[in-house]
Motif scaffolding. Structure first.
Motif, PDB file in Angstrom:
ATOM      1  N   SER A 100       0.985  -1.292   0.059  1.00 36.77           N
ATOM      2  CA  SER A 100       0.098   0.031   0.189  1.00 36.77           C
ATOM      3  C   SER A 100       1.051   1.290  -0.104  1.00 36.77           C
ATOM      4  O   SER A 100       0.580   2.270  -0.666  1.00 36.77           O
ATOM      5  CB  SER A 100      -0.899  -0.116   1.285  1.00 36.77           C
ATOM      6  N   GLY A 101       2.067   1.098   0.748  1.00 40.96           N
ATOM      7  CA  GLY A 101       2.860   2.573   0.856  1.00 40.96           C
ATOM      8  C   GLY A 101       3.390   2.386  -0.705  1.00 40.96           C
ATOM      9  O   GLY A 101       3.655   3.778  -0.944  1.00 40.96           O
ATOM     10  N   GLY A 102       3.727   1.510  -1.296  1.00 42.13           N
ATOM     11  CA  GLY A 102       4.471   1.567  -2.605  1.00 42.13           C
ATOM     12  C   GLY A 102       3.362   2.192  -3.710  1.00 42.13           C
ATOM     13  O   GLY A 102       3.694   2.925  -4.387  1.00 42.13           O
ATOM     14  N   LEU A 103       1.861   1.764  -3.362  1.00 43.05           N
ATOM     15  CA  LEU A 103       1.128   2.309  -4.148  1.00 43.05           C
ATOM     16  C   LEU A 103       0.687   3.710  -3.948  1.00 43.05           C
ATOM     17  O   LEU A 103       0.503   4.526  -5.113  1.00 43.05           O
ATOM     18  CB  LEU A 103      -0.481   1.510  -3.949  1.00 43.05           C
ATOM     19  N   PHE A 104       0.870   4.197  -2.771  1.00 44.58           N
ATOM     20  CA  PHE A 104       0.584   5.552  -2.418  1.00 44.58           C
ATOM     21  C   PHE A 104       1.548   6.427  -3.009  1.00 44.58           C
ATOM     22  O   PHE A 104       1.371   7.335  -3.475  1.00 44.58           O
ATOM     23  CB  PHE A 104       0.487   5.642  -0.933  1.00 44.58           C
ATOM     24  N   ALA A 105       2.867   5.907  -2.964  1.00 38.96           N
ATOM     25  CA  ALA A 105       4.105   6.751  -3.370  1.00 38.96           C
ATOM     26  C   ALA A 105       3.829   6.930  -5.081  1.00 38.96           C
ATOM     27  O   ALA A 105       4.246   7.967  -5.489  1.00 38.96           O
ATOM     28  CB  ALA A 105       5.440   6.005  -3.104  1.00 38.96           C
ATOM     29  N   ALA A 106       3.363   5.899  -5.594  1.00 43.02           N
ATOM     30  CA  ALA A 106       3.233   6.129  -7.071  1.00 43.02           C
ATOM     31  C   ALA A 106       2.254   6.742  -7.356  1.00 43.02           C
ATOM     32  O   ALA A 106       2.399   7.694  -8.429  1.00 43.02           O
ATOM     33  CB  ALA A 106       2.901   4.448  -7.571  1.00 43.02           C
ATOM     34  N   ALA A 107       1.244   7.116  -6.655  1.00 37.98           N
ATOM     35  CA  ALA A 107       0.066   7.953  -6.772  1.00 37.98           C
ATOM     36  C   ALA A 107       0.469   9.464  -6.621  1.00 37.98           C
ATOM     37  O   ALA A 107       0.170  10.294  -7.357  1.00 37.98           O
ATOM     38  CB  ALA A 107      -1.307   7.510  -6.150  1.00 37.98           C
ATOM     39  N   LEU A 108       1.131   9.675  -5.400  1.00 34.87           N
ATOM     40  CA  LEU A 108       1.576  10.867  -5.235  1.00 34.87           C
ATOM     41  C   LEU A 108       2.724  11.484  -5.939  1.00 34.87           C
ATOM     42  O   LEU A 108       2.695  12.455  -6.624  1.00 34.87           O
ATOM     43  CB  LEU A 108       2.037  10.966  -3.594  1.00 34.87           C
ATOM     44  N   GLY A 109       3.628  10.236  -6.713  1.00 31.15           N
ATOM     45  CA  GLY A 109       4.664  10.947  -7.348  1.00 31.15           C
ATOM     46  C   GLY A 109       4.444  11.296  -8.643  1.00 31.15           C
ATOM     47  O   GLY A 109       4.997  11.867  -9.521  1.00 31.15           O
ATOM     48  N   ALA A 110       3.221  10.876  -9.008  1.00 31.05           N
ATOM     49  CA  ALA A 110       2.729  11.032 -10.537  1.00 31.05           C
ATOM     50  C   ALA A 110       2.105  12.614 -10.655  1.00 31.05           C
ATOM     51  O   ALA A 110       1.965  13.158 -11.740  1.00 31.05           O
ATOM     52  CB  ALA A 110       1.371  10.224 -10.660  1.00 31.05           C
ATOM     53  N   ASP A 111       1.955  13.223  -9.429  1.00 30.34           N
ATOM     54  CA  ASP A 111       1.639  14.749  -9.513  1.00 30.34           C
ATOM     55  C   ASP A 111       2.625  15.543  -9.075  1.00 30.34           C
ATOM     56  O   ASP A 111       3.135  15.286  -7.985  1.00 30.34           O
ATOM     57  CB  ASP A 111       0.174  14.739  -8.650  1.00 30.34           C
ATOM     58  N   ALA A 112       3.170  16.399  -9.703  1.00 30.09           N
ATOM     59  CA  ALA A 112       3.981  17.247  -9.202  1.00 30.09           C
ATOM     60  C   ALA A 112       3.935  18.049  -8.103  1.00 30.09           C
ATOM     61  O   ALA A 112       4.699  18.535  -7.271  1.00 30.09           O
ATOM     62  CB  ALA A 112       4.494  18.482 -10.542  1.00 30.09           C
ATOM     63  N   SER A 113       2.608  18.185  -7.717  1.00 32.56           N
ATOM     64  CA  SER A 113       2.359  19.287  -6.481  1.00 32.56           C
ATOM     65  C   SER A 113       2.556  18.277  -5.165  1.00 32.56           C
ATOM     66  O   SER A 113       2.665  18.781  -4.333  1.00 32.56           O
ATOM     67  CB  SER A 113       0.885  19.482  -6.778  1.00 32.56           C
ATOM     68  N   THR A 114       2.402  16.904  -5.194  1.00 31.03           N
ATOM     69  CA  THR A 114       2.511  15.974  -4.022  1.00 31.03           C
ATOM     70  C   THR A 114       3.661  14.934  -4.498  1.00 31.03           C
ATOM     71  O   THR A 114       3.867  14.158  -3.501  1.00 31.03           O
ATOM     72  CB  THR A 114       1.314  15.259  -3.923  1.00 31.03           C
ATOM     73  N   GLU A 115       4.567  15.404  -5.367  1.00 34.57           N
ATOM     74  CA  GLU A 115       5.784  14.283  -5.485  1.00 34.57           C
ATOM     75  C   GLU A 115       6.544  14.408  -4.422  1.00 34.57           C
ATOM     76  O   GLU A 115       7.172  13.432  -3.966  1.00 34.57           O
ATOM     77  CB  GLU A 115       6.469  14.760  -6.708  1.00 34.57           C
ATOM     78  N   ALA A 116       6.945  15.597  -3.709  1.00 33.49           N
ATOM     79  CA  ALA A 116       7.663  15.590  -2.662  1.00 33.49           C
ATOM     80  C   ALA A 116       7.250  14.770  -1.317  1.00 33.49           C
ATOM     81  O   ALA A 116       8.153  14.528  -0.550  1.00 33.49           O
ATOM     82  CB  ALA A 116       8.146  16.798  -2.218  1.00 33.49           C
ATOM     83  N   LEU A 117       6.148  14.401  -1.436  1.00 35.37           N
ATOM     84  CA  LEU A 117       5.511  13.732  -0.277  1.00 35.37           C
ATOM     85  C   LEU A 117       5.200  12.326  -0.486  1.00 35.37           C
ATOM     86  O   LEU A 117       4.623  11.371   0.307  1.00 35.37           O
ATOM     87  CB  LEU A 117       4.133  14.155   0.010  1.00 35.37           C
ATOM     88  N   ALA A 118       5.885  11.843  -1.704  1.00 35.58           N
ATOM     89  CA  ALA A 118       5.586  10.502  -2.117  1.00 35.58           C
ATOM     90  C   ALA A 118       5.986   9.510  -1.120  1.00 35.58           C
ATOM     91  O   ALA A 118       5.524   8.342  -0.852  1.00 35.58           O
ATOM     92  CB  ALA A 118       6.099  10.210  -3.441  1.00 35.58           C
ATOM     93  N   ALA A 119       7.414   9.475  -0.567  1.00 38.93           N
ATOM     94  CA  ALA A 119       7.982   8.560   0.305  1.00 38.93           C
ATOM     95  C   ALA A 119       7.183   8.508   1.842  1.00 38.93           C
ATOM     96  O   ALA A 119       7.631   7.795   2.652  1.00 38.93           O
ATOM     97  CB  ALA A 119       9.384   8.740   0.495  1.00 38.93           C
ATOM     98  N   VAL A 120       6.407   9.672   2.370  1.00 37.45           N
ATOM     99  CA  VAL A 120       5.874   9.942   3.680  1.00 37.45           C
ATOM    100  C   VAL A 120       5.229   8.856   4.002  1.00 37.45           C
ATOM    101  O   VAL A 120       5.305   8.181   5.219  1.00 37.45           O
ATOM    102  CB  VAL A 120       5.308  11.334   3.863  1.00 37.45           C
ATOM    103  N   PRO A 121       4.070   8.299   3.253  1.00 36.78           N
ATOM    104  CA  PRO A 121       3.526   7.237   3.770  1.00 36.78           C
ATOM    105  C   PRO A 121       4.188   5.921   4.003  1.00 36.78           C
ATOM    106  O   PRO A 121       4.046   5.207   4.941  1.00 36.78           O
ATOM    107  CB  PRO A 121       2.243   6.903   2.711  1.00 36.78           C
ATOM    108  N   MET A 122       5.261   5.613   3.196  1.00 38.04           N
ATOM    109  CA  MET A 122       5.840   4.421   3.376  1.00 38.04           C
ATOM    110  C   MET A 122       6.839   4.617   4.469  1.00 38.04           C
ATOM    111  O   MET A 122       7.025   3.586   5.205  1.00 38.04           O
ATOM    112  CB  MET A 122       6.966   4.306   1.996  1.00 38.04           C
ATOM    113  N   ALA A 123       7.219   5.755   5.083  1.00 34.26           N
ATOM    114  CA  ALA A 123       8.074   5.955   5.900  1.00 34.26           C
ATOM    115  C   ALA A 123       7.287   5.634   7.370  1.00 34.26           C
ATOM    116  O   ALA A 123       7.753   5.351   8.443  1.00 34.26           O
ATOM    117  CB  ALA A 123       8.593   7.641   6.218  1.00 34.26           C
ATOM    118  N   GLY A 124       5.975   6.157   7.476  1.00 37.81           N
ATOM    119  CA  GLY A 124       5.087   5.915   8.477  1.00 37.81           C
ATOM    120  C   GLY A 124       4.826   4.482   8.517  1.00 37.81           C
ATOM    121  O   GLY A 124       4.800   3.770   9.827  1.00 37.81           O
TER     122      GLY A 124
END
Length: 216
Positions: free
Chosen positions: A25-49
């Motif tokens: 799920s963390g990997g999928l969240f990262a892929a979804a957030l990374g696809a948008d330039a406005s949320t790309e910087a937050l892509a790894a935060v869910p996985m860190a949690g």
């Protein structure tokens, strides 16, 4: 002689599956957030949690799995090393977010010996506690590799690395569990759960290096 506990397998198996599912799920969240330039910087935060939660569960259960006296000193050490490692992977910029890993393990090893010195020479199972701490430090530090995986996915890595790696480790854990099912002694839920979480954390850095090869 240890008491055999069929119930122990009913704890380890879902723990491995749920842990793998959380990482995926963390990997999928990262892929979804990374696809948008406005949320790309937050892509790894869910996985860190997610890694932080797995570290917390492992840190609590690991010394209790081994039956160590006064297990909290090991738990706190693993929590500090695990959380610091995950945050370092989150905050270290590309192209090498895992460059701090040897230093983190080194500090954890040093802290292990300092902790045992503070406990004093007359404490029971001192050798066992030292070995358990050293192994635990390595496991929780390697777990931060999952954060590095989703971070390096920005370098054109494969989004399938996390699902494939986490699923493979969960299946391997279940296979070993099936072989050793009758040898797991009766103990607390969190202690047994550490058996399912430990392999997932330890595989984090292996998944990271696979991702680096794929993104080279």
């Amino acid at each position: 002689m240890s008491t055999r506990s069929p119930a122990a397998t009913a704890i380890v198996a879902p723990t491995a599956v749920v842990g793998a599912g959380a990482l995926i799920s963390g990997g999928l969240f990262a892929a979804a957030l990374g696809a948008d330039a406005s949320t790309e910087a937050l892509a790894a935060v869910p996985m860190a949690g997610i890694v932080g939660l797995l570290v917390a569960a492992f840190a609590y259960g690991w010394p209790r799995l081994l039956g160590l006296p006064g297990p909290w000193h090991v738990t706190w050490l693993l929590l500090l090393v695990g959380f610091a490692s995950a945050l370092a992977a989150l905050w270290t910029p590309l192209p090498n977010p895992m460059q701090w890993l040897p230093a983190a393990i080194g500090v954890g090893v040093l802290a292990t010996f300092v902790t045992q010195l503070v406990r004093g020479t007359g404490t029971s199972q001192r050798l066992e506690a030292t070995l358990a701490s050293l192994l635990g430090v390595v496991v929780v530090a390697l777990g931060s590799g999952w954060v590095g995986v989703v971070t390096t996915s920005a370098l054109a890595g494969s989004p399938l690395t996390v699902p494939v790696a986490a699923g493979a480790v969960a299946l391997a854990t279940l296979g070993v569990l099936w072989v050793l099912a009758q040898r797991i002694p009766r103990m607390g839920v969190w202690a047994v759960a550490a058996l399912g979480i430990g392999p997932l954390l330890a595989a984090g850095s292996a998944a990271y290096f696979v991702q680096r090869l794929l993104s080279a």
